[in-house]
Design an enzyme around this catalytic site. Sequence first.
Site, PDB file in Angstrom:
ATOM      1  N   ASP A  51       0.684  -1.259  -0.173  1.00 59.27           N
ATOM      2  CA  ASP A  51      -0.612   0.109   0.116  1.00 59.27           C
ATOM      3  C   ASP A  51       0.933   1.187  -0.057  1.00 59.27           C
ATOM      4  O   ASP A  51       2.120   1.246   0.389  1.00 59.27           O
ATOM      5  CB  ASP A  51      -0.779  -0.005   1.197  1.00 59.27           C
ATOM      6  CG  ASP A  51      -1.465   0.979   1.221  1.00 59.27           C
ATOM      7  OD1 ASP A  51      -2.138   1.758   0.065  1.00 59.27           O
ATOM      8  OD2 ASP A  51      -2.599   1.606   1.906  1.00 59.27           O
ATOM      9  N   SER A  52       0.322   2.060  -0.146  1.00 62.68           N
ATOM     10  CA  SER A  52       0.879   3.970  -0.334  1.00 62.68           C
ATOM     11  C   SER A  52       1.417   3.566   1.134  1.00 62.68           C
ATOM     12  O   SER A  52       2.615   5.010   1.866  1.00 62.68           O
ATOM     13  CB  SER A  52       0.275   4.543  -1.108  1.00 62.68           C
ATOM     14  OG  SER A  52      -0.788   4.959  -0.556  1.00 62.68           O
ATOM     15  N   CYS A  80      -3.691  -1.422  -2.812  1.00 62.57           N
ATOM     16  CA  CYS A  80      -3.852   0.443  -2.490  1.00 62.57           C
ATOM     17  C   CYS A  80      -4.658   0.414  -3.789  1.00 62.57           C
ATOM     18  O   CYS A  80      -4.517   0.072  -4.815  1.00 62.57           O
ATOM     19  CB  CYS A  80      -2.466   0.575  -2.692  1.00 62.57           C
ATOM     20  SG  CYS A  80      -2.238   2.360  -3.089  1.00 62.57           S
ATOM     21  N   GLU A 130      -8.499   8.472  10.478  1.00 54.68           N
ATOM     22  CA  GLU A 130      -7.197   8.513  10.837  1.00 54.68           C
ATOM     23  C   GLU A 130      -7.176   9.596  12.401  1.00 54.68           C
ATOM     24  O   GLU A 130      -6.693   9.251  12.847  1.00 54.68           O
ATOM     25  CB  GLU A 130      -5.681   9.553  10.050  1.00 54.68           C
ATOM     26  CG  GLU A 130      -5.675   8.594   8.691  1.00 54.68           C
ATOM     27  CD  GLU A 130      -5.042   8.229   7.593  1.00 54.68           C
ATOM     28  OE1 GLU A 130      -4.231   9.596   8.001  1.00 54.68           O
ATOM     29  OE2 GLU A 130      -4.177   7.594   7.212  1.00 54.68           O
ATOM     30  N   CYS A 172     -12.125   2.143  -0.135  1.00 50.67           N
ATOM     31  CA  CYS A 172     -10.441   2.803   0.146  1.00 50.67           C
ATOM     32  C   CYS A 172     -10.437   2.167   1.115  1.00 50.67           C
ATOM     33  O   CYS A 172     -10.801   1.456   1.930  1.00 50.67           O
ATOM     34  CB  CYS A 172     -11.060   4.712   0.396  1.00 50.67           C
ATOM     35  SG  CYS A 172     -10.164   4.364   1.422  1.00 50.67           S
ATOM     36  N   HIS A 226      -9.229   2.653   3.938  1.00 49.19           N
ATOM     37  CA  HIS A 226      -9.925   2.951   5.167  1.00 49.19           C
ATOM     38  C   HIS A 226     -11.314   2.802   5.666  1.00 49.19           C
ATOM     39  O   HIS A 226     -11.597   3.421   6.316  1.00 49.19           O
ATOM     40  CB  HIS A 226      -9.273   4.753   4.856  1.00 49.19           C
ATOM     41  CG  HIS A 226      -8.274   5.696   5.543  1.00 49.19           C
ATOM     42  ND1 HIS A 226      -6.623   4.915   4.332  1.00 49.19           N
ATOM     43  CD2 HIS A 226      -7.133   5.857   6.443  1.00 49.19           C
ATOM     44  CE1 HIS A 226      -6.359   5.332   5.039  1.00 49.19           C
ATOM     45  NE2 HIS A 226      -6.042   6.112   6.088  1.00 49.19           N
TER      46      HIS A 226
END
Lengths: 293, 293
Positions: free
Chosen positions: B9-10, B73, B150, B188, B190
């Site tokens: 992943d990035s 990703c 986050e 995504c 996340h």
Amino acid sequence: MTTTIGVFDSGFGGLTVLRALIQRLPRARFAFLGDTARLPYGSKSRRTIARYAVQSAQFLVQEQQAEFLVIACNTASALALDAIQQAVPVPVLGVIEPGAQSARAASRTGDVLVIATDATVHSHAYAAACQALKLRALEKACPLLVPLVEEGWTAHPVTEQVIRIYLDELAAEANAQGLDPDTLVLGCTHYPLLRPLLERLATAGTRVIDSAESTAEAAARLFNDKTTLADPQPRGDPSTRTLSPHAHGWDTSSAPPTEIRCFATDSVEKFERLGSRFLGRPVGPVALIDLGG
Amino acid sequence: MTTTIGVFDSGFGGLTVLRALIQRLPRARFAFLGDTARLPYGSKSRRTIARYAVQSAQFLVQEQQAEFLVIACNTASALALDAIQQAVPVPVLGVIEPGAQSARAASRTGDVLVIATDATVHSHAYAAACQALKLRALEKACPLLVPLVEEGWTAHPVTEQVIRIYLDELAAEANAQGLDPDTLVLGCTHYPLLRPLLERLATAGTRVIDSAESTAEAAARLFNDKTTLADPQPRGDPSTRTLSPHAHGWDTSSAPPTEIRCFATDSVEKFERLGSRFLGRPVGPVALIDLGG
């Protein structure tokens, strides 16, 4: 020959600093570089940030003949100002020291609050600059504010709610530490777009310090060559784009045209789309450059 | 010799994919690389993303002996899957195709909604993958959701309000286009942390598709070497850290220990701090590596 001022940021938030610079130095020529290929600097190490920032500074000095550099990026100012100053032969000004100086001038209690990104807070650069001026600073990372600004929600109820939460947490922490803060420093170049909301939501009587404004004032003071910058003679290379604010309908009725050249290291789409919000006028086309990496 | 699966992943959002992989392939060895020095990929050009992603894939195959790669990703899957497949001699699976396949299996109306980052939406990779399966897809960028996750606000009233706004805008747009969507794809890595909130706030009856889960299922299907992965024999290099979930109090009572090695290209602090939320267990120490750039 008009003086060229180089302005550097990891992205385009630093356009708020450029905007403040243009207001004070309308006759200067500006070259703005956003190192968009490698943003955000915030999550990177000091060594990496210094390497990127030095490459960017060298581009502005060597390729764009900048005679003065403004580091319009809190993270690069916090972590790489020394490295940049050593790498280029021109004066270099960061955003943190001017912000702390303005806080010193504004605060009566000597206690100030600083809101910034995670990286800037972790560097404690504002706390150190404030301490050197005998100010006590309480720093808080507000990581949602940049994406809220980039979403365009600068006067949105969600943003208001988020700011209330951050300011309440700050007030509770200040209280726990026995501080009596009367000044709020905006330690991120995106935050000036939230200034109206922040001024409304901060404790009554709080003075809001915008590092972008403080930095532009410091840059104007450092310039002794004001005659050149006020020179109404035609300037330089006619192929350089000249922005006339009058032609775009922006409310800058008394401002003369200013030369601005914008550069980015990668995808310029977001820069061109959002940049005008930060600059307060169209950024125009952005030139893509390659710094490696 | 246990098979090593490389996961890339990035950043660290791809740990949600790793989590889903561990549940299905508990006896595999995993090497996870977050290219944190160069994140986010989302704002970068296809050429730059492909260069970064190929370097990362080569590290996992050449240095970590990965025999299978999962590109956890969305941006890299959307823009660099072909380049990675050409650059390494092992099978490579991205997250987009499995997500679209799951949407195809779930949708009765044939109309699906996709929420993702700005970059993934701009690539229209989900729309293309859905169209190939005779699905009509409406994509929407939700740039505030990653920073909200986050910030740890996965069950916060602000996040609920933001999701309501995004879903209302999606519903209005779907209505305007004459679509009748019954499926919502989380495009995504996340977003799985917001799944409970999304399931509660989506229109009643909407099926929520988690690309991380879909990708792990596809990876498990592609593995024919299941005997090896279920092999209870002692494995490999004893210097490799072995995580026993029982020792950490995580609710994985039936899961055997899994070997996970995590690598990052820069600042590992945020990765170590937030990674456990995404992985559902401690990520342990993260090794710093240099891919250049």
